[in-house]
Write a protein that holds these residues in place. Structure first.
Motif, short mmCIF file in Angstrom:
data_model
loop_
_atom_site.label_atom_id
_atom_site.label_comp_id
_atom_site.label_asym_id
_atom_site.label_seq_id
_atom_site.Cartn_x
_atom_site.Cartn_y
_atom_site.Cartn_z
N THR A 97 -9.80 -16.10 90.12
CA THR A 97 -8.91 -15.65 91.18
C THR A 97 -9.11 -14.13 91.27
OG1 THR A 97 -7.06 -15.24 89.68
CG2 THR A 97 -7.19 -17.44 90.68
N THR A 108 -19.93 -23.22 98.45
CA THR A 108 -20.70 -22.03 98.78
C THR A 108 -21.88 -21.97 97.84
OG1 THR A 108 -18.64 -20.95 99.35
CG2 THR A 108 -20.55 -19.54 99.03
N ASN A 118 -17.30 -23.67 94.30
CA ASN A 118 -16.31 -24.21 95.24
C ASN A 118 -15.26 -23.14 95.52
OD1 ASN A 118 -17.40 -26.88 95.33
ND2 ASN A 118 -16.58 -27.19 93.28
N ARG A 119 -15.00 -22.93 96.81
CA ARG A 119 -13.96 -21.98 97.23
C ARG A 119 -12.81 -22.79 97.80
NH1 ARG A 119 -15.26 -16.57 98.06
NH2 ARG A 119 -17.43 -16.12 97.61
N GLU A 120 -11.61 -22.37 97.45
CA GLU A 120 -10.43 -23.03 98.00
C GLU A 120 -9.34 -21.99 98.21
OE1 GLU A 120 -7.82 -24.77 94.47
OE2 GLU A 120 -9.87 -25.53 94.43
N ALA A 156 -11.74 -27.90 99.40
CA ALA A 156 -12.75 -26.98 98.89
C ALA A 156 -13.91 -26.83 99.86
CB ALA A 156 -13.28 -27.48 97.54
N GLU A 214 -7.21 -17.03 97.27
CA GLU A 214 -8.49 -17.72 97.17
C GLU A 214 -8.84 -17.93 95.70
OE1 GLU A 214 -12.95 -17.49 99.09
OE2 GLU A 214 -11.74 -15.68 99.06
N LYS A 215 -9.41 -19.09 95.41
CA LYS A 215 -9.81 -19.44 94.05
C LYS A 215 -11.23 -19.96 94.08
CE LYS A 215 -8.70 -22.43 90.16
NZ LYS A 215 -7.87 -23.51 89.66
N LEU A 216 -12.02 -19.58 93.08
CA LEU A 216 -13.39 -20.07 92.93
C LEU A 216 -13.46 -20.97 91.71
CD1 LEU A 216 -15.30 -16.68 93.35
CD2 LEU A 216 -14.76 -18.34 95.12
N GLU A 256 -19.60 -13.84 91.90
CA GLU A 256 -18.78 -14.19 93.08
C GLU A 256 -17.33 -13.74 92.92
OE1 GLU A 256 -19.43 -15.75 96.13
OE2 GLU A 256 -21.48 -15.28 95.57
N ASP A 291 -13.39 -20.77 86.35
CA ASP A 291 -12.57 -20.56 87.54
C ASP A 291 -12.25 -19.08 87.67
OD1 ASP A 291 -12.32 -23.39 88.04
OD2 ASP A 291 -10.86 -23.45 86.42
N LEU A 349 -13.50 -11.29 95.18
CA LEU A 349 -12.07 -11.59 95.32
C LEU A 349 -11.17 -10.39 95.02
CD1 LEU A 349 -11.92 -15.04 93.48
CD2 LEU A 349 -12.09 -14.62 95.93
#
Length: 169
Positions: free
Chosen positions: A57, A20, A28-30, A17, A38-40, A162, A55, A166
């Motif tokens: 996507t 941000t 957390n971005r991963e 992660a 990408e997932k937040l 955020e 969470d 995506l």
């Protein structure tokens, strides 16, 4: 089993992660190593008898509740009633997660440029309490402590803002 599920759910957040921070937001971005998607995630916020995580996507925004207690079972007929501070209105949402007896309840919303009305309410109004109805029709009430209401609303608001980044055209 519940702890193992949470470990696998949170493992990517701790391993790859990237934190941000935007105007008080901690997201957390991963990147999923298989799908490259990408997932937040906001991580979990401890409530009086459980935890909540937001969470996102490109396709959806998920609000995951992990409730404490023995034999807390939910299925697709289980509902949650969200009560907001300073108003008598409530939001009724069905469980969008899988059937389980581990206390996991999910709200799932489509990730769009203009958020779903219910997601907008969660991100702009302080939640007073949430009443979950289990498969056995038992009611579990999670009171959100006054000091956690702002944090929960800010977490949801940050993630909604955020999550728009995506969305692919």
């Amino acid at each position: 089993m519940r702890k193992l599920f949470l470990f696998f759910l949170l493992f990517p957040a701790f391993s790859f992660a990237q934190d941000t921070t935007h105007v008080g937001c901690k997201i957390n971005r991963e990147i999923n190593s298989f799908s490259k998607e990408e997932k937040l995630s906001t991580g979990f916020l401890k409530l009086n008898s459980g935890m909540v995580s937001f969470d996102a996507t490109a396709a959806e925004i998920t609000v995951l509740f992990s409730l404490e207690g023995r034999e807390v079972c939910f299925d697709n007929n289980s509902t949650a009633y969200v009560y907001f501070e300073g108003t008598k209105s409530k939001l009724t949402i069905r469980n969008n997660g899988t059937m389980n007896c581990e206390g996991l309840f999910q709200f799932v919303f489509k990730n769009t440029q203009v958020p779903n009305t219910n997601m907008t309410r969660l991100s702009t109004q302080k939640v007073d309490k949430i009443v979950f109805k289990t498969t056995s029709e038992k009611e579990l009430t999670v009171n959100v402590l006054t000091e956690k209401r702002d944090t929960m609303m800010q977490m949801a608001n940050c993630l909604v803002n955020e999550a728009k980044t995506l969305i692919r055209e």
